[in-house]
Design a protein around this motif. Structure first.
Motif, PDB file in Angstrom:
ATOM      1  N   THR A  15      -2.513  -8.088  -2.692  1.00  0.00           N
ATOM      2  CA  THR A  15      -1.322  -8.505  -1.947  1.00  0.00           C
ATOM      3  C   THR A  15      -1.267 -10.023  -1.795  1.00  0.00           C
ATOM      4  O   THR A  15      -0.259 -10.565  -1.349  1.00  0.00           O
ATOM      5  CB  THR A  15      -1.279  -7.863  -0.553  1.00  0.00           C
TER       6      THR A  15
ATOM      7  N   ILE B 249      -5.548 -10.858   5.085  1.00  0.00           N
ATOM      8  CA  ILE B 249      -6.549 -10.251   4.209  1.00  0.00           C
ATOM      9  C   ILE B 249      -7.942 -10.632   4.717  1.00  0.00           C
ATOM     10  O   ILE B 249      -8.260 -11.818   4.828  1.00  0.00           O
ATOM     11  CB  ILE B 249      -6.378 -10.717   2.755  1.00  0.00           C
TER      12      ILE B 249
ATOM     13  N   LYS C 192       3.432  -5.282  -0.215  1.00  0.00           N
ATOM     14  CA  LYS C 192       3.035  -3.876  -0.173  1.00  0.00           C
ATOM     15  C   LYS C 192       3.798  -3.068  -1.210  1.00  0.00           C
ATOM     16  O   LYS C 192       3.214  -2.251  -1.947  1.00  0.00           O
ATOM     17  CB  LYS C 192       3.284  -3.292   1.221  1.00  0.00           C
TER      18      LYS C 192
ATOM     19  N   GLU D  97      -6.114  -4.339  -1.110  1.00  0.00           N
ATOM     20  CA  GLU D  97      -5.370  -5.340  -0.348  1.00  0.00           C
ATOM     21  C   GLU D  97      -5.535  -6.745  -0.908  1.00  0.00           C
ATOM     22  O   GLU D  97      -4.735  -7.639  -0.636  1.00  0.00           O
ATOM     23  CB  GLU D  97      -5.806  -5.323   1.117  1.00  0.00           C
TER      24      GLU D  97
END
Length: 447
Positions: free
Chosen positions: A294, A351, A57, A291
């Motif tokens: 990530t 995810i 993050k 996302e």
């Protein structure tokens, strides 16, 4: 941590931090011995996942500042070849520039290398996959395991302690070839680079190749060395089962022998670092798809995926990369995703790739080529009935290579796909006409 010499182009040397993390059973044995005496803490999976999510993050939120800090620190070494590429074409152009006439590249299996693979191949490069070469018979090897349920149970603690930092040491001389490697993680605080290897291919290339071209996806830059090492180990832990599934059976490897047969020469190493954006900055600002960055590229999402084996083996091998290649327009279709959601069950960062694929499909429907393709697929009977009226002309066009290439680019239909001949009368018309003749025959024979 090992330090590798870098050639500054003027006959001198400076150093850059290069860390290789690999499997080492001795490290696990030492850990359990220390655990028995109470000298170390026991591995906690929940804490590890929490730390990994925090690292990823922070890397995404501070991506621009971390990239600037990394460039500044890495540039402190004289002669550091650092290049920022906005897209894959710029990265390939830089590789052509520094590589000269050499058209052979030894490559690692990193996903960031897959982003460059199609362009490199179209540019005439021959890529030697050293990961497959490490397993005998290379590309011709057969898989030993095909399903996740065939795997042994490997606890996360055991897997984590099996990965240890490997000291490369120093070598005299180099082999005259170019190696293209993907970086697993990079630390902004000192410009160090981290690599994960399951076999000795990465370490061998780092020690042997005269010219090293290291590709860093800008989202893989983290704040500290400790975070970079933890991220690298995490990639090995959560992706270990995917690696085991890809193991090959024994035999002879022509690719491995080709590199091993090269002579050692009195050559200094030449290192180039490419920071690759390739759509990452744009995706990072998208509230829906951010996302995806990530991801640590562990490939755990492929373990239960029912269709990943049909993705492109050269550039796309797991669900996350399949969607990413679509978002960056290097892959024209995501139709192979069934939306089952099995990828999310294994993802350490949770995810939801299936949901993101659905969103991407929804956005793609608004584009004219996709709208036309889906209309043709959903209403195939309408297309075929229209084409049957001009069957001879339609068959002529569908057999033309230029027409097929145009259809592939506009609608996503594969150019070399088998297409049946179109008849002037459709199947339903033929059946309906036969029934009419049968009814007429029965009426004529009734007394």
């Amino acid at each position: 941590m090992s330090r590798m010499s870098r050639w500054d182009g003027n006959g001198g040397h400076d150093c850059t931090n290069v860390v290789v993390v690999g499997l080492d059973a001795r490290n696990k044995q030492q850990h359990y011995a220390s655990l028995a005496t109470g000298r170390v803490e026991q591995f906690d999976l929940d804490q590890a996942l929490s730390r990994l999510r925090r690292i990823r993050k922070d890397a995404l939120v501070d991506m621009d500042s971390l990239r600037e800090q990394f460039v500044r620190r890495a540039s402190e070494n004289e002669g550091a070849g650092i290049f920022s590429a906005d897209d894959a074409s710029e990265a390939v152009a830089y590789i052509k520039k520094v590589g000269g006439q050499n058209k052979i590249l030894a490559v690692s299996r990193a996903s960031v290398i897959g982003e460059l693979t199609p362009l490199l191949q179209r540019s005439g490069y021959r890529l030697i996959n050293t990961y497959l070469a490490g397993y005998p018979r290379g590309e011709d090897a057969e898989k030993i395991l095909n399903h996740q349920w065939q795997l042994p149970l490997v606890p996360a603690e055991s897997a984590y302690e099996s990965f240890a930092v490997e000291n490369l040491g120093t070598t005299e001389g180099r082999k005259d070839y170019t190696a293209l490697l993907g970086v697993t993680a990079a630390a902004a605080e000192d410009g160090s680079l981290y690599f994960l290897q399951h076999i000795a291919n990465v370490g061998a290339m780092l020690q042997e190749a005269r010219q090293l071209i290291l590709i860093v996806g800008i989202e893989k830059i983290v704040s500290s060395r400790e975070d970079a090492l933890f991220q690298t180990k995490s990639m090995g832990v959560f992706g270990l089962e995917s690696v085991i599934i890809d193991l090959k059976c024994p035999g002879e490897s022509r690719e491995a022998m080709e590199l091993e047969s090269l002579p050692w020469e009195d050559l200094p190493p030449e290192i180039h670092i490419i920071l690759l954006d390739n759509g990452r900055s744009e995706i990072a600002t998208d509230d829906c798809f951010a996302e995806l960055l990530t991801c640590i590229s562990c490939r755990a999402c492929a373990e239960h995926c029912p269709t990943h084996q049909y993705f492109s083996p050269d550039s796309v091998s797991y669900p996350r990369q399949y969607l990413y290649s679509f978002l960056t327009e290097s892959n024209g279709s995501i139709e192979l995703c069934t939306g089952c959601g099995m990828c999310r069950l294994k993802c350490p960062l949770d995810i939801d790739i299936a949901r993101l694929v659905a969103v991407a499909r929804g956005r793609g429907l608004k584009k004219w080529p996709r709208l036309m393709r889906n209309r043709m697929l959903h209403d195939g009977w309408l297309f075929m009935s229209t084409a049957s009226r001009y069957s001879s002309l339609a068959n002529l066009f569908l057999g033309n290579k230029l027409v097929r290439t145009t259809m592939e680019r506009m609608f996503g239909f594969q150019r070399d796909a088998w297409v049946p001949n179109i008849r002037h009368r459709t199947f339903s018309q033929r059946v309906h006409g036969r029934k009419k003749r049968q009814v007429g025959l029965k009426q004529w024979t009734i007394p």
